[in-house]
Write a protein that holds these residues in place. Structure first.
Motif, PDB file in Angstrom:
ATOM      1  N   ILE A 164      39.775  18.403  35.197  1.00 45.52           N
ATOM      2  CA  ILE A 164      38.405  18.257  35.717  1.00 45.52           C
ATOM      3  C   ILE A 164      38.495  18.049  37.232  1.00 45.52           C
ATOM      4  O   ILE A 164      39.336  17.288  37.701  1.00 45.52           O
ATOM      5  N   LYS A 165      37.652  18.738  37.961  1.00 42.44           N
ATOM      6  CA  LYS A 165      37.700  18.588  39.426  1.00 42.44           C
ATOM      7  C   LYS A 165      36.295  18.365  39.990  1.00 42.44           C
ATOM      8  O   LYS A 165      35.296  18.570  39.284  1.00 42.44           O
ATOM      9  N   LYS A 166      36.267  17.965  41.239  1.00 38.14           N
ATOM     10  CA  LYS A 166      34.988  17.722  41.918  1.00 38.14           C
ATOM     11  C   LYS A 166      34.131  18.981  41.898  1.00 38.14           C
ATOM     12  O   LYS A 166      34.639  20.086  42.099  1.00 38.14           O
ATOM     13  N   GLY A 167      32.854  18.791  41.664  1.00 39.87           N
ATOM     14  CA  GLY A 167      31.926  19.917  41.650  1.00 39.87           C
ATOM     15  C   GLY A 167      31.741  20.530  40.269  1.00 39.87           C
ATOM     16  O   GLY A 167      30.847  21.350  40.073  1.00 39.87           O
ATOM     17  N   ASP A 168      32.591  20.151  39.307  1.00 40.31           N
ATOM     18  CA  ASP A 168      32.406  20.665  37.938  1.00 40.31           C
ATOM     19  C   ASP A 168      31.076  20.164  37.372  1.00 40.31           C
ATOM     20  O   ASP A 168      30.675  19.020  37.624  1.00 40.31           O
ATOM     21  N   GLU A 169      30.455  21.009  36.579  1.00 38.60           N
ATOM     22  CA  GLU A 169      29.167  20.638  35.984  1.00 38.60           C
ATOM     23  C   GLU A 169      29.356  20.320  34.495  1.00 38.60           C
ATOM     24  O   GLU A 169      29.901  21.141  33.754  1.00 38.60           O
ATOM     25  N   ILE A 170      28.924  19.135  34.114  1.00 39.32           N
ATOM     26  CA  ILE A 170      29.006  18.751  32.696  1.00 39.32           C
ATOM     27  C   ILE A 170      27.587  18.647  32.150  1.00 39.32           C
ATOM     28  O   ILE A 170      26.735  17.977  32.744  1.00 39.32           O
ATOM     29  N   VAL A 171      27.338  19.323  31.053  1.00 39.14           N
ATOM     30  CA  VAL A 171      26.026  19.258  30.401  1.00 39.14           C
ATOM     31  C   VAL A 171      26.221  18.748  28.981  1.00 39.14           C
ATOM     32  O   VAL A 171      27.130  19.195  28.276  1.00 39.14           O
ATOM     33  N   VAL A 172      25.408  17.774  28.595  1.00 37.79           N
ATOM     34  CA  VAL A 172      25.460  17.239  27.230  1.00 37.79           C
ATOM     35  C   VAL A 172      24.107  17.487  26.567  1.00 37.79           C
ATOM     36  O   VAL A 172      23.064  17.135  27.127  1.00 37.79           O
ATOM     37  N   LYS A 173      24.145  18.119  25.406  1.00 38.45           N
ATOM     38  CA  LYS A 173      22.921  18.358  24.635  1.00 38.45           C
ATOM     39  C   LYS A 173      22.964  17.498  23.386  1.00 38.45           C
ATOM     40  O   LYS A 173      24.034  17.379  22.778  1.00 38.45           O
ATOM     41  N   TRP A 174      21.842  16.910  23.004  1.00 37.29           N
ATOM     42  CA  TRP A 174      21.814  16.105  21.781  1.00 37.29           C
ATOM     43  C   TRP A 174      20.726  16.615  20.836  1.00 37.29           C
ATOM     44  O   TRP A 174      19.730  17.189  21.258  1.00 37.29           O
ATOM     45  N   PHE A 175      20.955  16.383  19.545  1.00 37.31           N
ATOM     46  CA  PHE A 175      20.021  16.786  18.483  1.00 37.31           C
ATOM     47  C   PHE A 175      19.972  15.656  17.476  1.00 37.31           C
ATOM     48  O   PHE A 175      21.013  15.076  17.162  1.00 37.31           O
ATOM     49  N   ASP A 176      18.793  15.336  16.946  1.00 36.05           N
ATOM     50  CA  ASP A 176      18.758  14.286  15.902  1.00 36.05           C
ATOM     51  C   ASP A 176      18.101  14.792  14.622  1.00 36.05           C
ATOM     52  O   ASP A 176      17.637  15.934  14.544  1.00 36.05           O
ATOM     53  N   ASN A 177      18.072  13.921  13.597  1.00 39.81           N
ATOM     54  CA  ASN A 177      17.602  14.364  12.283  1.00 39.81           C
ATOM     55  C   ASN A 177      16.085  14.513  12.221  1.00 39.81           C
ATOM     56  O   ASN A 177      15.562  15.004  11.225  1.00 39.81           O
ATOM     57  N   ARG A 178      15.377  14.084  13.271  1.00 37.31           N
ATOM     58  CA  ARG A 178      13.931  14.346  13.331  1.00 37.31           C
ATOM     59  C   ARG A 178      13.645  15.612  14.135  1.00 37.31           C
ATOM     60  O   ARG A 178      12.526  15.821  14.593  1.00 37.31           O
ATOM     61  N   LEU A 179      14.684  16.375  14.347  1.00 43.72           N
ATOM     62  CA  LEU A 179      14.613  17.655  15.054  1.00 43.72           C
ATOM     63  C   LEU A 179      14.197  17.489  16.513  1.00 43.72           C
ATOM     64  O   LEU A 179      13.665  18.418  17.125  1.00 43.72           O
ATOM     65  N   GLU A 180      14.423  16.311  17.055  1.00 44.55           N
ATOM     66  CA  GLU A 180      14.246  16.128  18.496  1.00 44.55           C
ATOM     67  C   GLU A 180      15.548  16.534  19.174  1.00 44.55           C
ATOM     68  O   GLU A 180      16.625  16.466  18.564  1.00 44.55           O
ATOM     69  N   SER A 181      15.460  16.917  20.427  1.00 49.62           N
ATOM     70  CA  SER A 181      16.672  17.300  21.151  1.00 49.62           C
ATOM     71  C   SER A 181      16.456  17.129  22.653  1.00 49.62           C
ATOM     72  O   SER A 181      15.331  16.917  23.110  1.00 49.62           O
ATOM     73  N   GLY A 182      17.518  17.192  23.388  1.00 48.73           N
ATOM     74  CA  GLY A 182      17.415  17.068  24.844  1.00 48.73           C
ATOM     75  C   GLY A 182      18.754  17.368  25.480  1.00 48.73           C
ATOM     76  O   GLY A 182      19.752  17.590  24.780  1.00 48.73           O
ATOM     77  N   GLU A 183      18.772  17.378  26.803  1.00 44.19           N
ATOM     78  CA  GLU A 183      20.045  17.605  27.479  1.00 44.19           C
ATOM     79  C   GLU A 183      20.069  16.898  28.821  1.00 44.19           C
ATOM     80  O   GLU A 183      19.019  16.548  29.370  1.00 44.19           O
ATOM     81  N   HIS A 184      21.257  16.684  29.321  1.00 46.57           N
ATOM     82  CA  HIS A 184      21.432  15.992  30.582  1.00 46.57           C
ATOM     83  C   HIS A 184      22.608  16.612  31.315  1.00 46.57           C
ATOM     84  O   HIS A 184      23.592  17.004  30.698  1.00 46.57           O
ATOM     85  N   LYS A 185      22.491  16.681  32.646  1.00 46.12           N
ATOM     86  CA  LYS A 185      23.524  17.350  33.441  1.00 46.12           C
ATOM     87  C   LYS A 185      24.140  16.352  34.420  1.00 46.12           C
ATOM     88  O   LYS A 185      23.460  15.446  34.899  1.00 46.12           O
ATOM     89  N   ARG A 186      25.412  16.531  34.719  1.00 45.97           N
ATOM     90  CA  ARG A 186      26.083  15.678  35.706  1.00 45.97           C
ATOM     91  C   ARG A 186      27.097  16.522  36.476  1.00 45.97           C
ATOM     92  O   ARG A 186      27.861  17.283  35.885  1.00 45.97           O
ATOM     93  N   ILE A 187      27.047  16.405  37.790  1.00 45.17           N
ATOM     94  CA  ILE A 187      28.050  17.082  38.626  1.00 45.17           C
ATOM     95  C   ILE A 187      29.144  16.063  38.944  1.00 45.17           C
ATOM     96  O   ILE A 187      28.851  14.936  39.378  1.00 45.17           O
ATOM     97  N   VAL A 188      30.383  16.437  38.725  1.00 44.00           N
ATOM     98  CA  VAL A 188      31.499  15.515  38.971  1.00 44.00           C
ATOM     99  C   VAL A 188      31.669  15.353  40.479  1.00 44.00           C
ATOM    100  O   VAL A 188      31.707  16.339  41.216  1.00 44.00           O
ATOM    101  N   ASN A 189      31.732  14.077  40.929  1.00 47.68           N
ATOM    102  CA  ASN A 189      31.928  13.861  42.373  1.00 47.68           C
ATOM    103  C   ASN A 189      33.131  12.966  42.636  1.00 47.68           C
ATOM    104  O   ASN A 189      33.775  12.500  41.738  1.00 47.68           O
TER     105      ASN A 189
END
Lengths: 163, 102
Positions: B77-102
């Motif tokens: 992993i290096k600086k500037g890499d983009e990490i995105v995490v997506k989540w899903f739950d049993n009520r069919l809700e979902s979302g995502e979040h992004k983070r740039i490595v610094n």
């Protein structure tokens, strides 16, 4: 068509419709908490059987579970699984003695992923934590028991049904 | 919208990716003070992407603690890499979040 015959046909149709609706609803329920388990098997045994799909998992020291046998807070029980095998494909964490066995299943196929996972469990009762790990050498297994739950730091917890 | 915190830290010989997601994580095995079963509500899946490439999926059951925290180990992993995490739950809700490595 006589009214009686027509009512019979309509009745059969609606019965079939309700059966098909029930069958369609099953996967959704299975996806939440309830699991259909064959007679004679526990939820845990059934989950292990489904994961292994006929394969055998051998106990192996290359799979390490870091866990305390006495959990100070049953709502937050830290667990870490570390695998010392270079070609690990997935790590599964399971618990027995609860209504659902699978806690987490991590795939580690991408070269950026290392075979290590830590999480916090919430337990209703003492349980054995089992790590099943799929590698290029087959399935490996390790387990450790949580023998005592000290307390649950949440006001709304009252009781829990037996599995 | 649920809050997700993504932190990236150097560990011994890898980079530790820590995820913390605000979620009630009800197992469906507990009862409230009136004796009513508390319905299950839990995350069912997380997807982790590195520079728009899926690197892992975590299937989850209901026995993960409230506001779950996970730690994964990554390498290269290096600086500037983009990490995105997506989540899903049993009520069919979902979302995502992004983070740039610094």
């Amino acid at each position: 068509m006589h009214r009686r015959e027509w009512l019979k046909q309509v009745g059969q149709g609606s019965a079939l419709a309700s059966v098909s609706t029930a069958l369609q609803a099953q996967p959704l329920l299975a996806g939440t908490v309830l699991q259909a388990v064959p007679d004679g098997l526990s939820v845990f045994e059934h989950s292990v059987e489904q994961l292994l799909d006929g394969a055998v998992a051998s106990t192996d020291e290359r799979v390490q579970i870091h866990l305390k046998p006495i959990a100070a807070n049953s709502a937050v029980v830290p667990v870490e699984v570390v695998v010392k095998h270079k070609e690990t494909q997935q790590i599964c964490i399971l618990i027995d003695n609860h209504n659902t066995a699978l806690v987490a299943q991590l795939d580690t196929l991408h070269p950026s992923m290392l075979p290590r996972l830590s999480a916090h469990l919430q337990l209703i009762r003492p349980a054995r934590v089992v790590a099943l790990v799929q590698t290029s050498d087959g399935w490996l297994r390790q387990s450790q028991a949580i023998v005592e739950l000290r307390s649950r730091c949440e006001p709304d917890s009252v009781t829990a049904d037996k599995p | 919208m649920r809050r997700i915190r993504i932190s990236v830290r150097d560990a011994e010989d890898f980079t530790a990716l820590r995820l913390r997601i605000d979620h009630p994580m009800e197992s469906g095995e507990r009862k409230d003070s009136l004796g009513h079963q508390i319905p299950p509500w839990f995350l069912t899946r997380l997807e982790v992407m590195l520079n728009q490439q899926a690197i892992s999926t975590i299937k989850l059951g209901p026995h993960i603690a409230k506001n779950p925290a996970f730690s994964l180990a990554l390498k290269d992993i290096k600086k500037g890499d983009e990490i995105v995490v997506k989540w899903f739950d049993n009520r069919l809700e979902s979302g995502e979040h992004k983070r740039i490595v610094n």
